[in-house]
Design an enzyme around this catalytic site. Structure first.
Site, PDB file in Angstrom:
ATOM      1  N   HIS A  58      -1.786   6.370   9.799  1.00  0.00           N
ATOM      2  CA  HIS A  58      -0.650   7.128  10.319  1.00  0.00           C
ATOM      3  C   HIS A  58       0.386   6.179  10.906  1.00  0.00           C
ATOM      4  O   HIS A  58       0.264   5.768  12.071  1.00  0.00           O
ATOM      5  CB  HIS A  58      -1.135   8.097  11.404  1.00  0.00           C
ATOM      6  CG  HIS A  58      -2.160   9.074  10.915  1.00  0.00           C
ATOM      7  ND1 HIS A  58      -3.478   8.723  10.700  1.00  0.00           N
ATOM      8  CD2 HIS A  58      -2.058  10.387  10.581  1.00  0.00           C
ATOM      9  CE1 HIS A  58      -4.134   9.781  10.257  1.00  0.00           C
ATOM     10  NE2 HIS A  58      -3.305  10.803  10.175  1.00  0.00           N
TER      11      HIS A  58
ATOM     12  N   HIS B   2       3.994  10.978   8.687  1.00  0.00           N
ATOM     13  CA  HIS B   2       2.846  11.236   9.573  1.00  0.00           C
ATOM     14  C   HIS B   2       1.559  10.542   9.125  1.00  0.00           C
ATOM     15  O   HIS B   2       0.997   9.747   9.879  1.00  0.00           O
ATOM     16  CB  HIS B   2       2.599  12.743   9.694  1.00  0.00           C
ATOM     17  CG  HIS B   2       1.276  13.073  10.297  1.00  0.00           C
ATOM     18  ND1 HIS B   2       1.054  13.032  11.648  1.00  0.00           N
ATOM     19  CD2 HIS B   2       0.082  13.365   9.724  1.00  0.00           C
ATOM     20  CE1 HIS B   2      -0.215  13.317  11.883  1.00  0.00           C
ATOM     21  NE2 HIS B   2      -0.832  13.522  10.741  1.00  0.00           N
TER      22      HIS B   2
ATOM     23  N   GLU C 193     -14.465  26.462  28.908  1.00  0.00           N
ATOM     24  CA  GLU C 193     -15.617  25.663  28.486  1.00  0.00           C
ATOM     25  C   GLU C 193     -15.216  24.385  27.747  1.00  0.00           C
ATOM     26  O   GLU C 193     -15.824  23.326  27.936  1.00  0.00           O
ATOM     27  CB  GLU C 193     -16.549  26.501  27.602  1.00  0.00           C
ATOM     28  CG  GLU C 193     -17.235  27.667  28.308  1.00  0.00           C
ATOM     29  CD  GLU C 193     -16.352  28.911  28.406  1.00  0.00           C
ATOM     30  OE1 GLU C 193     -15.226  28.898  27.869  1.00  0.00           O
ATOM     31  OE2 GLU C 193     -16.787  29.898  29.040  1.00  0.00           O
TER      32      GLU C 193
ATOM     33  N   HIS D  39     -23.735  38.022  23.489  1.00  0.00           N
ATOM     34  CA  HIS D  39     -24.205  37.115  24.534  1.00  0.00           C
ATOM     35  C   HIS D  39     -25.590  36.538  24.249  1.00  0.00           C
ATOM     36  O   HIS D  39     -26.136  35.821  25.075  1.00  0.00           O
ATOM     37  CB  HIS D  39     -24.229  37.837  25.889  1.00  0.00           C
ATOM     38  CG  HIS D  39     -22.877  38.045  26.484  1.00  0.00           C
ATOM     39  ND1 HIS D  39     -21.837  38.597  25.785  1.00  0.00           N
ATOM     40  CD2 HIS D  39     -22.392  37.760  27.728  1.00  0.00           C
ATOM     41  CE1 HIS D  39     -20.769  38.658  26.568  1.00  0.00           C
ATOM     42  NE2 HIS D  39     -21.071  38.143  27.740  1.00  0.00           N
TER      43      HIS D  39
HETATM   44  C1  LIG Z   1      -8.505  19.458  16.542  1.00  0.00           C
HETATM   45  C2  LIG Z   1      -7.748  18.810  15.411  1.00  0.00           C
HETATM   46  N1  LIG Z   1      -7.223  19.591  14.452  1.00  0.00           N
HETATM   47  C3  LIG Z   1      -6.560  19.037  13.408  1.00  0.00           C
HETATM   48  C4  LIG Z   1      -6.427  17.679  13.325  1.00  0.00           C
HETATM   49  C5  LIG Z   1      -5.745  17.046  12.122  1.00  0.00           C
HETATM   50  N2  LIG Z   1      -4.442  16.490  12.531  1.00  0.00           N
HETATM   51  C6  LIG Z   1      -4.285  15.192  12.769  1.00  0.00           C
HETATM   52  S1  LIG Z   1      -2.756  14.853  13.369  1.00  0.00           S
HETATM   53  C7  LIG Z   1      -2.301  16.460  13.279  1.00  0.00           C
HETATM   54  C8  LIG Z   1      -0.977  16.957  13.775  1.00  0.00           C
HETATM   55  C9  LIG Z   1       0.072  15.987  13.710  1.00  0.00           C
HETATM   56  O1  LIG Z   1       1.146  16.339  14.509  1.00  0.00           O
HETATM   57  P1  LIG Z   1       1.398  15.603  15.888  1.00  0.00           P
HETATM   58  O2  LIG Z   1       0.301  15.870  16.789  1.00  0.00           O
HETATM   59  O3  LIG Z   1       2.756  16.011  16.321  1.00  0.00           O
HETATM   60  O4  LIG Z   1       1.382  14.079  15.512  1.00  0.00           O
HETATM   61  P2  LIG Z   1       2.524  13.248  14.784  1.00  0.00           P
HETATM   62  O5  LIG Z   1       2.928  14.032  13.566  1.00  0.00           O
HETATM   63  O6  LIG Z   1       3.607  13.114  15.752  1.00  0.00           O
HETATM   64  O7  LIG Z   1       1.874  11.972  14.414  1.00  0.00           O
HETATM   65  C10 LIG Z   1      -3.328  17.232  12.777  1.00  0.00           C
HETATM   66  C11 LIG Z   1      -3.224  18.700  12.541  1.00  0.00           C
HETATM   67  C12 LIG Z   1      -6.980  16.904  14.355  1.00  0.00           C
HETATM   68  N3  LIG Z   1      -6.915  15.582  14.358  1.00  0.00           N
HETATM   69  N4  LIG Z   1      -7.609  17.493  15.396  1.00  0.00           N
END
Ligand SMILES: Cc1ncc(C[n+]2csc(CCOP(=O)(O)OP(=O)(O)O)c2C)c(N)n1
Length: 688
Positions: free
Chosen positions: A39, A274, A423, A485
């Site tokens: 990334h 990204h 939780e 539960h």
């Molecule tokens: C709990 C979770 N769900 C999904 C992902 C997969 N994932 C990695 S980065 C991302 C989103 C990217 O957007 P952002 O947080 O704004 O990061 P940026 O694009 O700025 O690098 C996702 C959905 C993850 N790492 N963790």
């Protein structure tokens, strides 16, 4: 509370700042490009704010990444780890450039997301978004708790900040609200969060999904919020950080308007920056656009390196200052200083388990949650580092330490935590507390709701964190609340997490033994699975194997009276062990000699030698497992020749004993099923 002494830093002139920031940017770009995976966008956009933090604020010593009073830095947006690795390398941590060149490769110290324990300077494993933010809350809680316990007038030996870098994804995840709410409520003024507000996630613009006013949201949680419009304005970020440090009453959120893929002519401000390498041509165009040499790759200008590596002198001076202050503390308060060293080194006090009780049948019937509560009370009074609580279920989970007060802004020395009905954050906060060190963190809820905290439990196991979970109401036996539960598949779910030790004790005495294991285990988390309903207390005179047997995971509780080789082995866990004992008597009346094996922990049993396991569960002896949970998995624990009284549906709402009976959890049914199994085996036609 006053802010830490600000570090003496020499701000680089703007041109040098820019050179340093671009060094970080292009190291990340080259890492991702060489791996052709990763990334680049977040590192390119957030390099300047991360630089402002690491260069102007962060108290750390690259030569001693574990120094107790360092500031903590958690990259919650773990996918942007190329930025963190670049920072660690240039500031002088033991992370050679070759490791940056082996980004995301087998055996490297630069894995695809930060992994605690693999890379010096990485404070937490991050990747599942939102977890790192809540880890930071846990670290900030640990800091104030230890400060309340150890600091004295004139002696501030615990005094550091916790910084977290989050992305949109971190703040979209629900856990950010759970953790943000707790942090605001607890007035964690030394928690400072930098938010890479780049308006982009994987599917495109945040306009698609994320349009609330984030600042207002965190302000409503009780946070101090600031905005920096120009991400590349290092001074503006540094000033915002300084203001955040001065704000001692509220945690801080600093939203910085960053630009994903900053500098890339075709990918900046797009989702394309990204999650994949920029591509050879786009890397070339980006370097040209930003006046960066095309070769060599992984280029670090001498002036930038020299500036970054001032962190070494700065860090060792800060640590030396702390050491000399600690020495003065030690001279004046030697016992307290020794105690500080003990808890930071995770050493248990001498005779920590001396006062633990034994129970007799006359004490029962007793729910294992109640026995656990009695143990917590004793351990809590002997070990001031025990700190934890429940997700609003303490009266049911028996997790309260009566000798201590509540952990609250007015009294951070209190050790009873009220996590609220949160939780997921509770699990991640416990991880942050364990990562900080100095505490034995524990948390409880109903077993069925452990599903809500599975992500942090998985990370606790991955990071080998000594966190203790207290899960009560452990089966359909909990009764009236019904299927929503009544846990069924949770046991096998937890047992399947590598590194997690699950213990489901059969009575009060097994519960005491289970707690001994939980406290003694430093190499990973332990989940205690406890009943709501009362259980008979087993007589230690009749069953002397209990105290040592539990540690082996499974052991012979009651052997076949006549033969060396039993007719059948009844294996049971938790509340079903006494049914197995009763079933054994019914079988004996019919001339069947049964052995009862109590198996509180399949994980610990699996770790025993083949000889031991064969001794307990001899091959070719029929086996019947009795457990009020999903039958899945038992064949892999004890072998293929196994029958089971288990549950493969969701339970029912009715009083516990009625539900247990309907699902076949009675001594009579144990006896019936054992006969059935033996008959079946007799009738099995031979192939010969
Ligand atoms: C709990 C979770 N769900 C999904 C992902 C997969 N994932 C990695 S980065 C991302 C989103 C990217 O957007 P952002 O947080 O704004 O990061 P940026 O694009 O700025 O690098 C996702 C959905 C993850 N790492 N963790």
């Amino acid at each position: 509370m006053t802010p830490s002494a600000t570090l003496e830093t020499i701000a680089a002139p703007p041109a040098l700042d820019e050179l340093c920031v671009n060094t970080l940017r292009f190291l990340a770009v080259d890492m991702v490009q060489k791996a052709n995976s990763g990334h680049p966008g977040l590192p390119m956009g957030s390099a300047s704010m991360a630089y402002a933090l690491w260069d102007r604020s962060l108290k750390f010593n690259p030569r001693d990444p574990h120094w107790p009073d360092r500031d903590r830095f958690v990259l919650s947006a773990g996918h942007g780890c190329a930025l963190l690795y670049a920072l660690l390398h240039v500031t002088g941590f033991d992370l050679p450039l070759d490791e940056l060149k082996r980004f995301r490769q087998w055996g490297s110290r630069t894995p695809g997301h930060p992994e605690y324990g693999k890379t010096p300077g990485v404070e937490a494993t991050t990747g599942p978004l939102g977890q790192g933010l809540a880890n930071g809350v846990g670290m900030a809680i640990a800091e104030v708790a230890l400060a309340a316990r150890f600091n004295r007038p004139g002696h501030k030996i615990v005094d550091h900040f916790t910084y977290v870098l989050v992305s949109d994804g971190d703040l979209e995840e629900g856990i950010s609200s759970e953790a943000g709410s707790i942090a605001g409520h607890q007035h964690l003024g030394k928690l400072i969060v930098l938010y890479a507000d780049n308006h982009i996630t994987i599917e495109g613009s945040t306009e698609l999904t994320f349009t609330e006013d984030r600042m207002a949201r965190f302000a409503a949680f009780g946070w101090h919020v600031q905005r920096v419009e120009q991400s590349n304005d290092v001074e503006a970020v540094a000033n915002a950080l300084a203001k955040a440090r001065e704000e001692t009453e509220r945690p801080s959120l600093i939203a910085v308007r960053t630009h994903i893929g900053f500098g890339s002519p075709h990918k900046q401000d797009t989702a394309a920056a990204h999650g994949e390498a920029l591509g050879v041509e786009e890397v070339r165009l980006t370097k040209l656009a930003m006046d960066w040499p095309l070769s060599p790759t992984f280029y670090i200008p001498d002036e930038a390196l020299e500036h970054f590596q001032r962190a070494l002198a700065r860090g060792s001076a800060a640590q030396a200052d702390w050491k000399s202050r600690f020495k003065a503390f030690e001279q004046e308060l030697p016992d307290l200083a020794a105690e500080f060293n003990r808890v930071i080194d995770s050493q248990l006090p001498k005779d920590w388990d001396a006062g633990l009780p034994s129970f007799a049948p006359s004490d029962g019937p007793m729910a294992t949650r109640v026995a656990s509560g009695k143990v917590i009370e004793i351990l809590g009074s002997r070990m001031p580092e025990m700190m934890g609580g429940s997700a609003d279920l303490a009266p049911s989970t028996h997790t309260h330490i009566d000798v201590s007060g509540n952990f609250e802004p007015e009294d951070w020395a209190g050790r009873n935590m009220h996590f609220g009905i949160r939780e997921n954050a509770m699990g991640a906060i416990l991880n942050g507390m364990a990562l900080h060190r100095g505490l034995i963190p524990y948390g409880g809820t109903f077993f069925v709701f452990s599903d809500y905290m599975r992500p942090p439990m998985r990370l606790a196991a991955m990071n080998a964190l000594p966190v203790i979970y207290i899960f009560t109401h452990d089966s359909i036996g909990m009764g009236e609340d019904g299927p929503t539960h009544q846990p069924v598949e949770q046991l096998i779910g937890l047992r399947s997490i590598p590194g997690m030790v699950v213990l489901r004790p059969a009575d009060a005495n097994e519960t005491v033994a289970a707690w001994r294991i939980a406290i003694g285990r430093k190499e990973g988390p332990v989940a205690l699975i406890l009943t709501r309903q009362g259980l008979p207390v087993m007589d230690l005179n009749l069953y002397p194997a209990i105290p040592t047997g539990v540690a082996l995971g499974g052991y012979i509780l009651a052997d076949s009276p006549v033969t060396e080789r039993p007719d059948i082995v009844l294996i049971a866990t938790g509340s079903e062990v006494h049914l197995a004992l009763q079933g054994r008597e019914l079988l004996a009346a019919g001339g069947i000699h049964a052995r009862v094996v109590s198996m509180p922990s399949t994980n610990l049993f699996a770790a025993q030698s083949d000889q031991y396991r064969e001794k307990v569960l001899p091959a070719h002896v029929p086996m019947l497992v009795i457990e009020a949970g999903s039958p899945v998995g038992w064949q892999s624990f004890v072998g293929p020749r196994v029958a089971m009284i288990g549950i493969d549906t969701f339970g029912s709402s009715a009083p516990g004993p009625v539900v247990m009976e309907h699902y076949g959890f009675t001594a009579e049914n144990v006896c019936r099923q054992a006969h059935h199994l033996l008959d079946q085996q007799k009738e099995t036609p031979s192939c010969a």
